[in-house]
Design a protein around this motif. Sequence first.
Motif, PDB file in Angstrom:
ATOM      1  N   ASP A  68       6.994  17.311  63.449  1.00 15.73           N
ATOM      2  CA  ASP A  68       7.826  16.121  63.229  1.00 15.73           C
ATOM      3  C   ASP A  68       7.626  15.615  61.812  1.00 15.73           C
ATOM      4  OD1 ASP A  68       9.516  14.006  63.701  1.00 15.73           O
ATOM      5  OD2 ASP A  68       8.125  12.854  64.942  1.00 15.73           O
TER       6      ASP A  68
ATOM      7  N   ILE B 215       7.888  11.963  59.840  1.00 14.88           N
ATOM      8  CA  ILE B 215       8.028  10.536  60.097  1.00 14.88           C
ATOM      9  C   ILE B 215       8.271   9.857  58.756  1.00 14.88           C
ATOM     10  CG2 ILE B 215       6.891   8.475  61.054  1.00 14.88           C
ATOM     11  CD1 ILE B 215       5.491  11.613  62.253  1.00 14.88           C
TER      12      ILE B 215
ATOM     13  N   LEU C 216       9.715   6.255  60.726  1.00 13.49           N
ATOM     14  CA  LEU C 216      10.786   6.630  61.654  1.00 13.49           C
ATOM     15  C   LEU C 216      10.716   8.124  61.942  1.00 13.49           C
ATOM     16  CD1 LEU C 216      13.661   4.629  59.902  1.00 13.49           C
ATOM     17  CD2 LEU C 216      12.052   3.835  61.625  1.00 13.49           C
ATOM     18  N   SER C 217      10.556   8.437  63.206  1.00 15.23           N
ATOM     19  CA  SER C 217      10.375   9.830  63.598  1.00 15.23           C
ATOM     20  C   SER C 217      11.709  10.565  63.730  1.00 15.23           C
ATOM     21  CB  SER C 217       9.632   9.852  64.939  1.00 15.23           C
ATOM     22  OG  SER C 217       9.931  11.025  65.641  1.00 15.23           O
TER      23      SER C 217
ATOM     24  N   ALA D 271      12.078  13.571  65.037  1.00  8.67           N
ATOM     25  CA  ALA D 271      12.140  14.221  66.348  1.00  8.67           C
ATOM     26  C   ALA D 271      12.592  13.229  67.421  1.00  8.67           C
ATOM     27  CB  ALA D 271      10.781  14.805  66.709  1.00  8.67           C
ATOM     28  N   ARG D 272      12.061  12.022  67.334  1.00  3.71           N
ATOM     29  CA  ARG D 272      12.451  11.014  68.335  1.00  3.71           C
ATOM     30  C   ARG D 272      13.930  10.641  68.170  1.00  3.71           C
ATOM     31  NH1 ARG D 272       9.249   5.755  70.233  1.00  3.71           N
ATOM     32  NH2 ARG D 272       8.735   7.208  71.844  1.00  3.71           N
ATOM     33  N   THR D 273      14.376  10.533  66.917  1.00  3.39           N
ATOM     34  CA  THR D 273      15.781  10.204  66.668  1.00  3.39           C
ATOM     35  C   THR D 273      16.684  11.277  67.271  1.00  3.39           C
ATOM     36  OG1 THR D 273      15.100   9.168  64.615  1.00  3.39           O
ATOM     37  CG2 THR D 273      17.439   9.625  64.829  1.00  3.39           C
TER      38      THR D 273
ATOM     39  N   LYS E  20      15.883  13.315  69.679  1.00  6.40           N
ATOM     40  CA  LYS E  20      15.759  13.257  71.142  1.00  6.40           C
ATOM     41  C   LYS E  20      16.723  12.209  71.720  1.00  6.40           C
ATOM     42  CE  LYS E  20      12.056  12.290  74.493  1.00  6.40           C
ATOM     43  NZ  LYS E  20      10.670  11.813  74.561  1.00  6.40           N
ATOM     44  N   GLU E  21      16.773  11.042  71.080  1.00  2.00           N
ATOM     45  CA  GLU E  21      17.637   9.976  71.588  1.00  2.00           C
ATOM     46  C   GLU E  21      19.111  10.293  71.354  1.00  2.00           C
ATOM     47  OE1 GLU E  21      14.170   6.581  71.389  1.00  2.00           O
ATOM     48  OE2 GLU E  21      15.870   6.364  70.047  1.00  2.00           O
ATOM     49  N   GLU E  22      19.375  11.037  70.285  1.00  2.00           N
ATOM     50  CA  GLU E  22      20.751  11.447  69.998  1.00  2.00           C
ATOM     51  C   GLU E  22      21.235  12.418  71.095  1.00  2.00           C
ATOM     52  OE1 GLU E  22      21.117  13.538  66.314  1.00  2.00           O
ATOM     53  OE2 GLU E  22      23.278  13.311  66.241  1.00  2.00           O
ATOM     54  N   PHE E  23      20.407  13.399  71.415  1.00  2.00           N
ATOM     55  CA  PHE E  23      20.763  14.386  72.441  1.00  2.00           C
ATOM     56  C   PHE E  23      20.902  13.712  73.814  1.00  2.00           C
ATOM     57  CE2 PHE E  23      19.151  18.645  70.432  1.00  2.00           C
ATOM     58  CZ  PHE E  23      19.944  18.388  69.331  1.00  2.00           C
ATOM     59  N   ALA E  24      19.967  12.807  74.099  1.00  4.50           N
ATOM     60  CA  ALA E  24      20.016  12.111  75.398  1.00  4.50           C
ATOM     61  C   ALA E  24      21.307  11.323  75.526  1.00  4.50           C
ATOM     62  CB  ALA E  24      18.815  11.183  75.533  1.00  4.50           C
TER      63      ALA E  24
END
Lengths: 198, 251
Positions: free
Chosen positions: A158, A160, A164-165, A167-169, A171-175
């Motif tokens: 990842d 950051i 701001l991560s 990978a997390r961004t 993940k939330e985009e895909f979700a």
Amino acid sequence: MFNKIANFLFLVIFCLSLSNSSQAIEPDIFVQSTVNRASQTLSKNISKKEKMLELQKLAKDTVDIKGIGFYTLGKYRKEISDDQKVKYSELFEDYFLKSFSSRLSEYSNPKINVISKDKKNDKYTIVSSILVATKDRPEVKIDWRIYTKNPDNPLIRDLIIEGLSLARTQKEEFASIIKSNNGNIEALFESLKKFINE
Amino acid sequence: MKKILSFVVLSLLIFSYPQKSSAEGVKDCFEGLNRATFALNQGLDKVIVEPLAKGYRKLPIPIRTGTSNMLSNLSNLITIPNNILQGDFRSAGLNTARLSVNTTIGIFGIFDVAQQMGLMKNSKEDYGQTLGKWGVGEGCYLVLPILGPSTVRDSVGTIASILGGDPWYNVTVKNDTQYFKDSDYYISKGSDGINFRSKNIEAFDNLEKNSIDFYASVRSLYLQDRKQKILNSNKIIDTQDDSDWDDVQSN
């Protein structure tokens, strides 16, 4: 004689094991050398397409693309079939490489200095670095989450940026895409294909 | 008093609104409306803000630095009361000293003399962050017209500024002080937006180009940023739990 051979073999194995352990790459050195490789590519006098290809090669060597792919699937990674997993891994790799190289190739010779490292546990080390300011943008703090389960082959999991991560961004985009299509993972596959073929 | 009471009741009503959890824990209760507002804001950005930001960037560096310093100095007027509300009296003292030095010796904040005197810049604070620090949940995600991403909690924070929490708003818009005009406030807020946008032109373009759902990316980045600011922490461990990665297959 037999003893001598046995001792020799033991010594060879011992030396080999020593040399193997000495190949462990420190995460901060790994990040700095990765950054230097990217920097060299970006400052080369070659076409944008050639730069993107070189950056993709670099990403394959240094980034845990498969790991990031499954992380970004979030809870859905437990719900999809093995066939879908294989299909997703292939699509995600193409998507990631295109996105990664396209993002980086916009920069011309970015200067990144590694400043410290923080070992979280045996599996993770956070390496802190600074993207040096230019006249158009301020200094940017970048932390690298390095997966060190195999110390001889550390991998980036990842980035950051200013806390701001990425990978997390992702993940939330895909979700969000899956959710807005009533939980249908195929909708994400279609979006990835569309991005790859654009 | 009646006004304050109404405000508190309204805030409680809003925060107790049943929240629908959407993408991986994000509470986007009004997603349809938010997406429409986001599209509107993007249109405004393309037509007005981005061209202005690009033009602003062509100004000589000393002018941009001076403007940035001035706006940053002005933001202390909201940061200081919030430092106090959060119980961070050390930062409140430091920011007050910075504000005094830069407004006087630094000529209305154009020059950051305080920094040269060893009074280092602190992070900005606002009423939304203070509510967060007090344990108030972020509530639903909102996209406000022109103002952009927010949450119910952060919107309440913004309302608190207008209701008297922002001394700069009080002396320009709310009260007729004869020294300032309403336009001074709106110009400063507009400049703040353009200054921010000008520093992020490439980053925004890059994000938009490489997102398959730009709205969701901006939402995620906004919520992460607010969480980070409330924690006043740069530690990744606070925003990303290692267990998230536990059963992930590797290369």
